[in-house]
Scaffold this motif. Structure first.
Motif, PDB file in Angstrom:
ATOM      1  N   LYS B 203     -21.906  53.650  17.261  1.00 16.80           N
ATOM      2  CA  LYS B 203     -22.621  52.662  18.368  1.00 16.80           C
ATOM      3  C   LYS B 203     -22.179  53.409  19.677  1.00 16.80           C
ATOM      4  CE  LYS B 203     -19.351  49.656  17.302  1.00 16.80           C
ATOM      5  NZ  LYS B 203     -18.340  50.303  16.209  1.00 16.80           N
ATOM      6  N   LEU B 204     -22.824  52.614  20.481  1.00 17.07           N
ATOM      7  CA  LEU B 204     -22.551  53.078  22.210  1.00 17.07           C
ATOM      8  C   LEU B 204     -21.144  52.856  22.573  1.00 17.07           C
ATOM      9  CD1 LEU B 204     -23.874  53.408  24.959  1.00 17.07           C
ATOM     10  CD2 LEU B 204     -24.224  51.043  25.254  1.00 17.07           C
ATOM     11  N   GLY B 205     -20.646  51.640  22.248  1.00 15.50           N
ATOM     12  CA  GLY B 205     -19.408  51.336  22.692  1.00 15.50           C
ATOM     13  C   GLY B 205     -18.459  50.676  21.454  1.00 15.50           C
ATOM     14  N   ASN B 206     -17.410  49.803  21.860  1.00 16.29           N
ATOM     15  CA  ASN B 206     -16.635  49.206  20.881  1.00 16.29           C
ATOM     16  C   ASN B 206     -16.208  50.300  19.569  1.00 16.29           C
ATOM     17  OD1 ASN B 206     -16.430  46.425  21.824  1.00 16.29           O
ATOM     18  ND2 ASN B 206     -18.517  46.716  21.650  1.00 16.29           N
ATOM     19  N   HIS B 207     -15.700  51.532  20.086  1.00 22.20           N
ATOM     20  CA  HIS B 207     -15.398  52.506  19.154  1.00 22.20           C
ATOM     21  C   HIS B 207     -14.304  52.281  18.302  1.00 22.20           C
ATOM     22  CE1 HIS B 207     -17.838  55.537  21.942  1.00 22.20           C
ATOM     23  NE2 HIS B 207     -18.702  54.861  21.311  1.00 22.20           N
TER      24      HIS B 207
END
Lengths: 257, 386
Positions: B203-207
């Motif tokens: 994902k782009l974030g919330n890794h």
């Protein structure tokens, strides 16, 4: 074993305002248990659990201080006592110690008292030693490890400026805790609920056999001003080479390198 | 003293704040790098604190307290140094389990809700599909009755906790009725044959949070695993969504407040052209503007909480809150990153992560456009007049 922990409620942050009459106004700032007192509570609880003992927490303050006492109860303390009296509103450390000593004598059969090495608001560091004096007990200050604690004796490590000292003392004794003595537990929601309705007895000066003249105090705060703002850092300009050589020179000048 | 929180709420707040500082923040870098966090270990600790079932019935190990405790939990985990772990926790507490807690049978709650509250089982909620996201009425995953079992086939997309979950609250079609009708909510244990994690999504974030594409291949669960009556699933999920949206907005406010405070501090310290950045009127005006909007959103969230506790339908108000939260986090992230200059763009500083993580809020839990549609309907602009 019966341990008493002295707990002070303090503002969470130091960004308090100073009122016209030189008192601290912490309105709007979250009240918390003094940082060092939390270590004292945890240490008392751990040893009480090992020795099948009990822990009583005492605070001297207004009715608001019951919040901190309830937190200590939620952490696992068995009993709590609030000392609240109009004559104690601006009490100094010596008088506070005198009053708490009277409360500890009233509790009876107390083997050991834990408190923080200082409070994070007034920061006098006098309370623990003064309490030991009023009780007539030995004091073990700046304790960062408790090796042994029984009904009769205690072995601790003290963190002094240049020395680590291992000390054995007989009980009863007053111990002051430093940061990182342990890792204070956080109360579970179950325990928060359990103590929610637990009544906390309030003792006045009269209940302790004391009067207003006993807490008149010798120390008056003559003035109280915020510390000067921290000067801003120095920006080093120029290209990278100039900046690095200038930085190194400053570090050498200041004896950092 | 707050109008909404008493000293017990505040004590719980301190407990969660300390937990975040001690058990989450020190490990965020590692978990972001590993693209997952140790869900079972962390949830077990949260379960021991009583944080996973604050308003759920005591009969299942919950605390049976008011919803303000959920708000406290969301505010405090929302202050963590990442968006991923708070999201995983709140999916478990306020997005995957509310329908189970309210409408599940006693047996179903004993089997799944009680261990979820203890932190022994991790929950996920599976609504979206590869071809049906916020358009919930278009889902295709089917649960077909065969004796006293459902046979489930289909796939679910964007599932938070998807690789770690022990059970999934699944929305599936249980009849041929079109649109909103004919759906049921079913509890699916992930150790059931036929359950597959098809893909862990990058994902782009919330890794630090795991997100998965899930597949159900002739998976059989007892009909007793259904929450509520057959065909009621859409309605139950819509109710569950209201808590999801509220708690997402509450958590966002806490995160925004922390980021703006961090930016104010940075701008006080940072000197340019011989003065602190904060002295530039554009900067302190902009930050003051953001603080005002954050406060307004907080009060809308609290208003929704009061309505929820009083038993009112909060669909309109919470859709407004979720919409506003999704848009405001983007403004906060963008302005605060800008004021940090280069420091905002590097990974050493939390702004870059916040910029990535915050983008999800306008998409997950019902996209902004879905919120706008709901608000328009409730305002009588489109659809049936209310």
């Amino acid at each position: 074993m019966h341990a008493v922990v002295c707990v002070k409620q303090v503002p969470e942050q130091n960004s308090v305002k100073i009122t016209a009459d030189k008192q601290i106004n912490s309105d709007g700032i979250n009240p918390i248990i003094n940082l060092f007192d939390e270590y004292a509570i945890e240490e008392a609880l751990q040893w009480a659990e090992k020795n099948d003992g009990q822990v009583t927490v005492i605070s001297l303050g207004s009715d608001d201080a019951t919040d901190s006492l309830k937190k200590a109860l939620a952490m696992g303390a068995n009993e709590a006592v609030l000392i609240n009296d109009p004559a104690l509103e601006h009490v100094d450390s010596q008088s506070a110690a005198k009053v708490v000593a009277a409360a500890i004598k009233k509790l009876d059969n107390v083997n050991i008292v834990f408190c923080g090495k200082q409070s994070t608001d007034d920061e006098t560091g006098q309370f623990g030693p003064a309490l030991a004096r009023f009780l007539g007990w030995p004091q073990l200050t700046y304790v960062f490890k408790v090796h042994e604690l029984s009904e009769t004796s205690i072995v601790v490590d003290r963190a002094l400026e240049d020395t680590l000292e291992t000390v054995e003392a007989s009980l009863p004794v007053v111990v002051t805790a430093v940061k990182d003595l342990n890792e204070p537990r956080y109360p579970s929601l179950l325990k928060i609920r359990k103590v929610s309705k637990q009544p906390i007895p309030t003792w006045s000066l009269g209940d302790l056999g004391l009067g207003g003249s006993d807490v008149a105090g010798n120390v008056q705060v003559a003035d109280r001003v915020p510390p000067p703002a921290r000067p801003s850092g120095e920006m080093i300009s120029g290209n990278v080479q100039t900046q690095v050589s200038s930085l190194v020179q400053k570090l050498v000048e200041n004896q950092i390198l | 003293m707050s109008l909404y929180f008493n000293s017990d709420h505040e004590m719980f707040r301190q407990t969660i704040r300390r937990f975040v500082e001690r058990e989450i923040n020190p490990f965020v870098e590692q978990w972001e790098h590993e693209r997952c966090f140790p869900g079972h270990a962390l949830f077990k600790k949260l379960g021991e604190l009583g944080a996973l079932g604050v308003s759920y019935p005591e009969a299942y190990g919950g605390a049976g307290l008011d919803y303000w405790y959920n708000v406290v939990l969301a505010e405090e985990v929302g202050r963590a140094d990442c968006g991923g772990v708070p999201m995983a926790i709140l999916v478990h507490t306020d997005m995957a389990t509310p329908a189970l807690a309210e409408f599940g049978s006693d047996e179903l709650r004993q089997r799944f809700l009680a261990p979820a509250i203890r932190g022994e089982l991790i929950a996920a909620v599976a609504i979206s599909e590869p071809d049906a996201g916020s358009d919930v009425a278009s889902i295709r995953t089917r649960a077909v009755r065969d004796g006293d079992e459902y046979v489930i086939n289909g796939s679910k997309m964007w599932i938070t906790n998807g690789t770690q979950a022990d059970f999934i609250t699944l929305l599936a079609r249980t009849s041929d009725e079109a649109g909103f009708k004919g759906m049921s909510l079913i509890i699916v244990p992930t150790n059931t044959p036929g359950f597959h994690v098809s893909k862990k999504l990058e994902k782009l974030g919330n890794h630090s949070s795991d997100t998965a594409l899930l597949a159900f291949d002739d998976l059989r669960v007892p009909i007793a695993n259904r929450i509520g009556e057959e065909g009621q699933g859409f309605g139950l999920q819509m109710q569950q969504f209201q808590k999801e949206r509220l708690i997402g907005s509450v958590s966002a406010v806490a995160g925004m407040e922390k980021i703006v405070a961090m930016t104010i501090n940075y701008c006080r310290e940072r000197q340019t052209f011989g003065k602190a950045l904060i002295e530039n009127q554009y900067i302190h005006f902009r930050l003051a503007e953001l603080l005002s909007e954050i406060e307004a959103l907080r009060q809308l969230n609290y208003h929704c909480t009061r309505l929820l506790i009083a038993g009112h339908d909060i669909t309109k108000e919470v859709s407004m809150a979720k919409l506003k939260a999704g848009r405001l986090v983007r403004e906060v992230a963008d302005s605060c990153l800008q004021f940090h200059g280069g420091m905002g763009y590097v990974e050493e500083y939390p702004l870059a992560r916040y910029f990535r993580d915050s983008r999800l809020l306008s998409i997950g839990g019902g996209a902004d456009e879905i919120m706008l549609g709901i608000i328009a309907k409730y305002a009588g602009m489109i659809g049936k007049r209310r």
